[in-house]
Design a protein around this motif. Structure first.
Motif, mmCIF file in Angstrom:
data_model
loop_
_atom_site.group_PDB
_atom_site.id
_atom_site.type_symbol
_atom_site.label_atom_id
_atom_site.label_comp_id
_atom_site.label_asym_id
_atom_site.label_seq_id
_atom_site.Cartn_x
_atom_site.Cartn_y
_atom_site.Cartn_z
ATOM 1 N N VAL A 254 89.168 85.803 10.364
ATOM 2 C CA VAL A 254 89.537 86.807 11.362
ATOM 3 C C VAL A 254 88.464 86.885 12.449
ATOM 4 N N PHE A 255 87.203 86.931 12.027
ATOM 5 C CA PHE A 255 86.116 86.997 13.014
ATOM 6 C C PHE A 255 86.028 85.707 13.832
ATOM 7 N N ALA A 256 86.243 84.578 13.183
ATOM 8 C CA ALA A 256 86.223 83.298 13.893
ATOM 9 C C ALA A 256 87.362 83.227 14.902
ATOM 10 N N SER A 257 88.531 83.732 14.520
ATOM 11 C CA SER A 257 89.681 83.714 15.429
ATOM 12 C C SER A 257 89.474 84.672 16.593
ATOM 13 N N ALA A 258 88.715 85.742 16.371
ATOM 14 C CA ALA A 258 88.376 86.642 17.478
ATOM 15 C C ALA A 258 87.544 85.887 18.516
ATOM 16 N N ASN A 259 86.644 85.036 18.049
ATOM 17 C CA ASN A 259 85.880 84.195 18.984
ATOM 18 C C ASN A 259 86.805 83.285 19.772
ATOM 19 N N VAL A 260 87.774 82.678 19.089
ATOM 20 C CA VAL A 260 88.723 81.775 19.754
ATOM 21 C C VAL A 260 89.481 82.516 20.849
ATOM 22 N N GLU A 261 89.952 83.735 20.543
ATOM 23 C CA GLU A 261 90.693 84.512 21.538
ATOM 24 C C GLU A 261 89.821 84.833 22.743
ATOM 25 N N ARG A 262 88.576 85.168 22.514
ATOM 26 C CA ARG A 262 87.672 85.458 23.628
ATOM 27 C C ARG A 262 87.403 84.195 24.447
ATOM 28 N N ASN A 263 87.198 83.079 23.763
ATOM 29 C CA ASN A 263 86.939 81.813 24.462
ATOM 30 C C ASN A 263 88.104 81.435 25.352
ATOM 31 N N ARG A 264 89.327 81.732 24.915
ATOM 32 C CA ARG A 264 90.518 81.408 25.720
ATOM 33 C C ARG A 264 90.530 82.170 27.031
ATOM 34 N N HIS A 265 89.790 83.279 27.081
ATOM 35 C CA HIS A 265 89.725 84.087 28.301
ATOM 36 C C HIS A 265 88.388 83.930 29.009
ATOM 37 N N GLY A 266 87.660 82.873 28.654
ATOM 38 C CA GLY A 266 86.411 82.591 29.334
ATOM 39 C C GLY A 266 85.239 83.446 28.897
ATOM 40 N N LEU A 267 85.376 84.104 27.760
ATOM 41 C CA LEU A 267 84.311 84.956 27.248
ATOM 42 C C LEU A 267 83.566 84.258 26.120
ATOM 43 N N GLY A 268 82.329 84.674 25.922
ATOM 44 C CA GLY A 268 81.522 84.070 24.872
ATOM 45 C C GLY A 268 81.877 84.593 23.489
ATOM 46 N N ASP A 269 81.316 83.977 22.471
ATOM 47 C CA ASP A 269 81.570 84.397 21.098
ATOM 48 C C ASP A 269 81.088 85.830 20.874
ATOM 49 N N ALA A 270 81.881 86.584 20.128
ATOM 50 C CA ALA A 270 81.482 87.939 19.754
ATOM 51 C C ALA A 270 80.747 87.948 18.425
ATOM 52 N N TYR A 271 80.969 86.890 17.631
ATOM 53 C CA TYR A 271 80.437 86.891 16.272
ATOM 54 C C TYR A 271 79.761 85.575 15.915
ATOM 55 N N ARG A 272 78.757 85.700 15.059
ATOM 56 C CA ARG A 272 78.126 84.546 14.431
ATOM 57 C C ARG A 272 78.275 84.725 12.928
ATOM 58 N N ILE A 273 78.788 83.715 12.258
ATOM 59 C CA ILE A 273 79.126 83.835 10.841
ATOM 60 C C ILE A 273 78.050 83.194 9.971
ATOM 61 N N LEU A 274 77.733 83.882 8.881
ATOM 62 C CA LEU A 274 76.665 83.439 7.994
ATOM 63 C C LEU A 274 77.102 83.666 6.549
#
Length: 336
Positions: free
Chosen positions: A26-46
């Motif tokens: 879910v968090f990774a897909s949130a990054n994908v959605e932001r990237n599609r709109h030209g925004l940077g990653d919101a999350y880093r996963i560990l």
């Protein structure tokens, strides 16, 4: 957003893989959605474990922990999720881990569990006096703590607006409830629109509120488990508009009303009226999700009669109105 938030999952031998993969996706897909709109990653996963390296899940699949939890500065973690799994029992006795979690808690913005991971979190003592939940099969084990407020029928206890600490410490039910929890966390961080976009990307037919029940009432028990009620339980969903009063059901089951109530309590753990209400609610939800009818028509078809009765039951069980429920699915529902 200046820097991506660090979202971490604790993994250990025998953890449930879906408890980790589902929420983290879910968090990774949130990054994908932001990237599609030209925004940077919101999350880093560990992923954290006793030590960096390979960790076997309960399914036999092996995951790679990025770093040992003991080597992590808790303040760098925005959110830490603790999964369940058959290895949970051993972790409940891992005193070093429990001590680290206890000491790390004040420094982590959000600390929560998925499934039976609640048992690990409870062993730290951090959940005393808190409203908690877990997988239905582990509810009684969680109750044994005696110092927790156990909710045995909700998806998760996260509430970003709560004043009781549940925005900081929270728990969730089994497996897929971890995905609902992660969506709620994403919504709190990035807004409802992005959370819904993630749900659509993951082909989830609904972003369920945390207070929703763990079970669908339409999933009737196996006949072997409810031998005296099997025929009646099969008949009820097909006749929601009929008279489903206690007397009518007892007559159909060829039992006295008092006997029927006792059998329901023994075999299903609930009364006939409560069971019928949940069946009608589930049917109404299904119709609203698919935008198959107006709210007034849904109320009539499912046996509630008047839309106000439907609204009252929705608020009782889901804490939202039928209209709001339908809007979560992005469908237009008329009031006519």
């Amino acid at each position: 957003m200046d820097h991506p938030k660090c979202i971490a999952a604790l993994i250990y031998p025998g953890f449930m893989s879906l408890d980790v993969v589902g929420p983290l996706q879910v968090f990774a897909s949130a990054n994908v959605e932001r990237n599609r709109h030209g925004l940077g990653d919101a999350y880093r996963i560990l992923m954290l474990s006793d030590e960096a390296g390979t960790v076997p899940s309960s399914a036999g699949m092996r995951f790679i922990a990025d770093v040992a939890w003991s080597d992590v500065a808790p303040a760098m973690l925005d959110t830490l999720l603790i999964p369940g799994g058959i290895g949970e029992t051993q972790q409940c006795e891992n005193q070093q881990l429990l001590a680290w979690l206890y000491n790390a808690e004040p420094q982590i913005r959000r600390l929560g569990s998925v499934c039976s991971g609640a048992l690990i979190l409870a062993r730290t003592g951090l959940l005393v006096g808190q409203r908690v939940t877990t997988h239905w099969a582990d509810i009684e084990t969680l109750r044994q703590d005696g110092k927790l407020i156990v909710d045995n029928d909700c998806l998760h206890t996260y509430d970003p607006n709560a004043m009781d600490g549940s925005a900081h410490l929270f728990t969730s039910a089994g497996v897929t409830a971890g995905i609902d929890l992660a969506l709620a966390l994403v919504e709190a961080d990035l807004g409802r629109s992005l959370a819904l976009a993630v749900a659509r990307r993951l082909v989830m037919f609904l972003r369920r509120p945390g207070g929703q029940a763990q079970f669908s009432a339409l999933l009737a028990p196996e006949p072997s488990r409810t031998p005296r009620l099997a025929e009646l339980l099969e008949w009820i969903p097909a006749n929601l508009g009929a008279d489903l009063s206690l007397e009518a059901l007892a007559n159909r089951a060829n039992m006295a009303p008092r006997t029927l109530s006792r059998v329901f309590a023994k075999e299903l753990g609930t009364g006939p009226a409560a069971y019928v209400e949940r069946i009608r609610l589930e049917a109404a939800r299904a119709l609203l999700q698919d935008a198959q009818a107006s709210i007034s028509t849904v109320a009539r078809l499912t046996g509630f009669g008047h839309p106000e009765n439907l609204r009252r039951v929705f608020h009782k069980h889901l804490s939202i109105s039928p209209q709001q429920y339908a809007e979560r699915f992005g469908q237009e529902i008329t009031h006519a």
